[in-house]
Design a protein around this motif. Structure first.
Motif, PDB file in Angstrom:
ATOM      1  N   VAL A   1       1.208  -1.326   0.418  1.00  0.00           N
ATOM      2  CA  VAL A   1      -0.148   0.233  -0.676  1.00  0.00           C
ATOM      3  C   VAL A   1       1.199   1.540   0.097  1.00  0.00           C
ATOM      4  CG1 VAL A   1      -2.216   0.923   1.003  1.00  0.00           C
ATOM      5  CG2 VAL A   1      -1.352  -1.082   1.177  1.00  0.00           C
TER       6      VAL A   1
ATOM      7  N   LYS B   1       0.781  -2.086  -5.046  1.00  0.00           N
ATOM      8  CA  LYS B   1      -0.022  -3.139  -5.597  1.00  0.00           C
ATOM      9  C   LYS B   1      -1.334  -2.458  -5.602  1.00  0.00           C
ATOM     10  CE  LYS B   1       1.886  -7.120  -3.540  1.00  0.00           C
ATOM     11  NZ  LYS B   1       1.665  -8.415  -3.077  1.00  0.00           N
ATOM     12  N   THR B   2      -1.634  -1.075  -4.767  1.00  0.00           N
ATOM     13  CA  THR B   2      -1.853  -0.371  -3.958  1.00  0.00           C
ATOM     14  C   THR B   2      -1.768   1.083  -3.484  1.00  0.00           C
ATOM     15  OG1 THR B   2      -2.507  -1.123  -1.836  1.00  0.00           O
ATOM     16  CG2 THR B   2      -4.022  -1.906  -3.066  1.00  0.00           C
TER      17      THR B   2
ATOM     18  N   ARG C   1     -13.188   3.138  -3.098  1.00  0.00           N
ATOM     19  CA  ARG C   1     -12.698   3.247  -3.680  1.00  0.00           C
ATOM     20  C   ARG C   1     -12.932   4.177  -4.839  1.00  0.00           C
ATOM     21  NH1 ARG C   1     -11.826  -3.770  -5.605  1.00  0.00           N
ATOM     22  NH2 ARG C   1      -9.876  -2.774  -6.726  1.00  0.00           N
TER      23      ARG C   1
ATOM     24  N   ASN D   1      -6.857  -0.116  -8.022  1.00  0.00           N
ATOM     25  CA  ASN D   1      -6.536  -0.372  -6.939  1.00  0.00           C
ATOM     26  C   ASN D   1      -6.647   0.837  -5.987  1.00  0.00           C
ATOM     27  OD1 ASN D   1      -7.769  -2.944  -7.148  1.00  0.00           O
ATOM     28  ND2 ASN D   1      -5.915  -3.628  -8.187  1.00  0.00           N
TER      29      ASN D   1
ATOM     30  N   ILE E   1      -8.624  -2.238   1.733  1.00  0.00           N
ATOM     31  CA  ILE E   1      -8.215  -2.172   1.003  1.00  0.00           C
ATOM     32  C   ILE E   1      -7.195  -3.902   1.614  1.00  0.00           C
ATOM     33  CG2 ILE E   1      -5.268  -1.270   0.443  1.00  0.00           C
ATOM     34  CD1 ILE E   1      -6.669   0.993   0.734  1.00  0.00           C
TER      35      ILE E   1
ATOM     36  N   TYR F   1      -9.189  -5.750  -0.096  1.00  0.00           N
ATOM     37  CA  TYR F   1      -8.040  -7.082  -1.644  1.00  0.00           C
ATOM     38  C   TYR F   1      -7.194  -7.642  -1.839  1.00  0.00           C
ATOM     39  CZ  TYR F   1      -5.935  -5.940  -5.817  1.00  0.00           C
ATOM     40  OH  TYR F   1      -5.163  -6.133  -7.090  1.00  0.00           O
TER      41      TYR F   1
END
Length: 373
Positions: free
Chosen positions: A8, A162-163, A314, A319, A346, A349
């Motif tokens: 994140v 990734k996010t 979101r 993402n 998050i 996910y």
């Protein structure tokens, strides 16, 4: 310390970003907060409405939050984010390590580690990356590239995540009134519910700024029931609106203000363009807020310029989530609550992503955020 793919990347280390970061770090995810250290409430003496932290200074709140994040393995990277973009095959994007001391300051980059980080990432992440970005389908080995200028040297580095959580807050635009900045956050405030209690026995000025006369009228009516006396500095009310305020005993001054009056450094009131002084004990002003979203290409914004999200925080792309003032102005406690809420989504996910990688696509089915509570 070398960092491969960040689970994140959080853009902004205010109440929303730090709360989300602490929650996600405690879940075991790799979290990096990119923070420019320019909070909009930096001039404010105290934060109100936060349970068990009533009256804490904004600086102390952020400092304590940062220390908590670091204690759970999260990282704070003093920086300015230049861009956050969707990238293709991760092997084509250079990685930079994050090296921090315990107090969050930036150490010398370890450029030797980038190649090994990419190699590790390719071997460990080959099946991750479900989701969508715009109209296309996300493929494996595709993440977000965060391009940032690292403080204090402003070295430019790139990271993969990734996010992404956007909690970058807003910047405030004020009317051109001399000395206003000198007393903003002490004698002049923006948030009625935050600071009205201390001003309830004051003679209060309300500075109208911008074209939204209805909003200023509502704030004036609210103050008229809560403070000793009120004068509104605004020249765009219609006759009906003026009549409402006059019936409440509210004085209206339509001449533009030019200066905050100070006597030996103490706030005493205002001077208008005609040279007339107006004595008040304190004042409220709603500035124009500009969300800090310049690093995102073509974000979806509402009519006021704030990021549009779904109920889960979101965005309608890939993402990426958003929380805090960048989605709409609120109190510190509201921003922190939004940060905690999006952290669950998050985390859900990432848990799904990790589970599907380990056990096969869709092996875990639908995972609710409540599964993590």
């Amino acid at each position: 310390m070398c960092v491969g793919v960040i689970d994140v990347a959080i853009i902004g280390g205010g109440p929303a970003g730090l709360t989300a970061g602490i929650s996600l770090a405690r879940m075991g995810w790799k979290v990096c907060v990119f923070d420019s250290n320019r909070p909009r409430n930096a001039a404010t003496i105290a934060v109100h409405g936060v349970i068990a932290r009533e009256g804490i200074s904004p600086h102390a709140l952020r400092s304590d939050g940062g220390k908590a994040l670091i204690s759970f393995g999260g990282k704070i990277l003093p920086s300015e984010v230049v861009s956050v973009v969707w990238t293709g095959d991760q092997s084509s994007v250079g990685l930079s390590p994050i090296s921090l001391s315990i107090d969050g300051s930036v150490a010398e980059p370890e450029s030797c580690c980038a190649a090994s980080a990419i190699s590790d990432m390719k071997s460990n992440s080959s099946s991750e990356g479900a989701g969508t970005e715009g109209a296309g389908t996300r493929k494996e080995n595709q993440w977000y590239e965060v391009d940032a200028l690292l403080h204090p040297a402003r070295n430019r580095e790139k990271f993969l995540a990734k996010t992404v959580l956007i909690s970058s807050g807003v910047r405030e635009v004020f009317p051109q009134i001399k000395n206003l900045r000198a007393v903003y956050g002490t004698n002049i405030h923006s948030c009625l519910s935050c600071d009205m209690w201390e001003k309830r026995f004051d003679s209060v000025g309300l500075i109208g700024y911008g074209p939204d006369a209805v909003d200023i009228l509502q704030r004036a009516i609210y103050l008229s029931f809560r403070v000793s006396s009120i004068v509104v500095f605004y020249n765009q009310f219609n006759q009906a609106q003026k009549g409402i305020l006059e019936n409440l005993g509210v004085k209206i001054v339509e001449t533009q203000l030019t200066e905050v009056l100070l006597e030996e450094g103490a706030f005493t009131g205002f001077m208008d363009a005609a040279g007339k002084s107006h004595t008040v004990s304190s004042a409220f002003l709603r500035p124009i807020w500009k969300p800090n979203v310049d690093f995102i290409k073509n974000p979806s914004l509402n009519s006021q310029g704030f990021i549009i999200t779904g109920n889960d925080g979101r965005l309608n792309r890939g993402n990426m989530w958003a929380a805090g003032d960048v989605t709409g102005i609120g109190q510190v406690s509201i921003a922190a609550g939004q940060g905690a809420s999006v952290a669950l989504d998050i985390g859900r996910y990432l848990f799904t992503l990790h589970g599907n990688k380990t056990h096969g696509n869709d092996a875990l089915g639908h995972i609710s955020s409540r599964s993590l509570i």
